[in-house]
Design a protein around this motif. Structure first.
Motif, mmCIF file in Angstrom:
data_model
loop_
_atom_site.group_PDB
_atom_site.id
_atom_site.type_symbol
_atom_site.label_atom_id
_atom_site.label_comp_id
_atom_site.label_asym_id
_atom_site.label_seq_id
_atom_site.Cartn_x
_atom_site.Cartn_y
_atom_site.Cartn_z
ATOM 1 N N GLY A 193 69.046 31.574 43.817
ATOM 2 C CA GLY A 193 67.656 31.627 43.395
ATOM 3 C C GLY A 193 67.424 31.236 41.946
ATOM 4 N N VAL A 194 68.391 30.554 41.338
ATOM 5 C CA VAL A 194 68.227 30.131 39.947
ATOM 6 C C VAL A 194 67.328 28.899 39.903
ATOM 7 N N VAL A 195 66.311 28.958 39.074
ATOM 8 C CA VAL A 195 65.430 27.813 38.898
ATOM 9 C C VAL A 195 65.919 27.059 37.667
ATOM 10 N N ARG A 196 66.364 25.835 37.902
ATOM 11 C CA ARG A 196 66.866 24.977 36.836
ATOM 12 C C ARG A 196 65.978 23.741 36.751
ATOM 13 N N THR A 197 66.031 23.066 35.620
ATOM 14 C CA THR A 197 65.385 21.759 35.543
ATOM 15 C C THR A 197 66.217 20.803 36.398
#
Length: 180
Positions: free
Chosen positions: A40-44
C-alpha cells in the motif's frame, strides 16, 4: 498468529507472516528471510521504477511485482495497464526463476500484452517496446525448454511444468534503457 492458526495483520486481515526468500517463496517460521515490501505504499512513478529496478537487479522479481502492484492500485486509471503489465512481467520472471515454465511463460506473455497499448511510448522513461521484446523472448525460451507443457517435458506438479529455473539476476530486464 491467532487462535485459528491463521496469521493476521493489525487490522485482522489474513496475512501470511512467514519469512520469504528472494523469490517470494515462504520459508519456515523463524528462518531468516528477505525483508518483504510494505504493502500500500504510494510512490511517484519515478520512485516506483527506481525501486522496482533495484529489486529486479538484486534477483528479487517477486518483490518488484509488489512495488508495481502498489502503483497499479494507487495510480491513475489511464496508467493501470502499464503498472499491471509490469507487475505481470515481474511475476512471470519470478515463476521462471522458480522453475515454473508454464506459469512463467504465460505471465510474461500476459504482461507483454498488457503493455501493448503503450508500445512506441516511453512513459516515465520505461522502454516499453524493449520490455515487450524481452518478455516474448524469455517466454519463448522458457516454454521451449519444457515443451510449453504440452509434450511432457519436465515434471508436472500442481498443474505447472517444472523446468530448469532461470537466473533472476541474469534475466532481469532494464526498465529504463538509454534513449537512442
Amino acid at each position: 498468529m491467532e487462535e485459528t492458526g491463521r496469521d493476521r495483520d493489525i487490522e485482522g486481515r489474513a496475512r501470511n507472516a512467514r519469512p520469504r526468500d528472494g523469490l517470494g517463496r515462504p520459508l519456515p517460521y523463524g528462518a531468516p528471510g528477505v525483508e518483504r515490501q510494505p504493502e500500500g505504499v504510494v510512490r511517484t512513478p519515478e520512485e516506483t521504477v527506481r525501486e522496482a529496478q533495484r529489486l529486479l537487479d538484486a534477483g528479487m522479481p517477486f518483490h518488484a511485482h509488489e512495488v508495481f502492484e502498489d502503483a497499479w492500485k494507487s495510480g491513475p486509471v489511464a496508467e493501470r495497464e502499464l503498472w499491471r503489465g509490469l507487475a505481470q512481467l515481474a511475476v512471470g520472471l519470478t515463476h521462471a526463476a522458480r522453475g515454473n515454465a508454464t506459469g512463467g511463460a504465460r505471465l510474461l506473455r500476459r504482461g507483454a500484452a498488457a503493455l501493448a497499448e503503450f508500445a512506441g511510448a516511453r512513459p516515465y522513461g520505461i522502454g516499453v517496446d524493449g520490455l515487450i521484446g524481452w518478455a516474448g523472448e524469455l517466454a519463448g525460451r522458457v516454454a521451449a525448454a519444457e515443451g510449453d507443457g504440452a509434450a511432457g517435458g519436465g515434471a508436472v506438479r500442481g498443474g505447472a511444468v517444472r523446468g530448469k529455473p532461470v537466473d533472476a539476476i541474469a534475466e532481469a530486464p532494464c526498465l529504463r534503457p538509454p534513449a537512442r
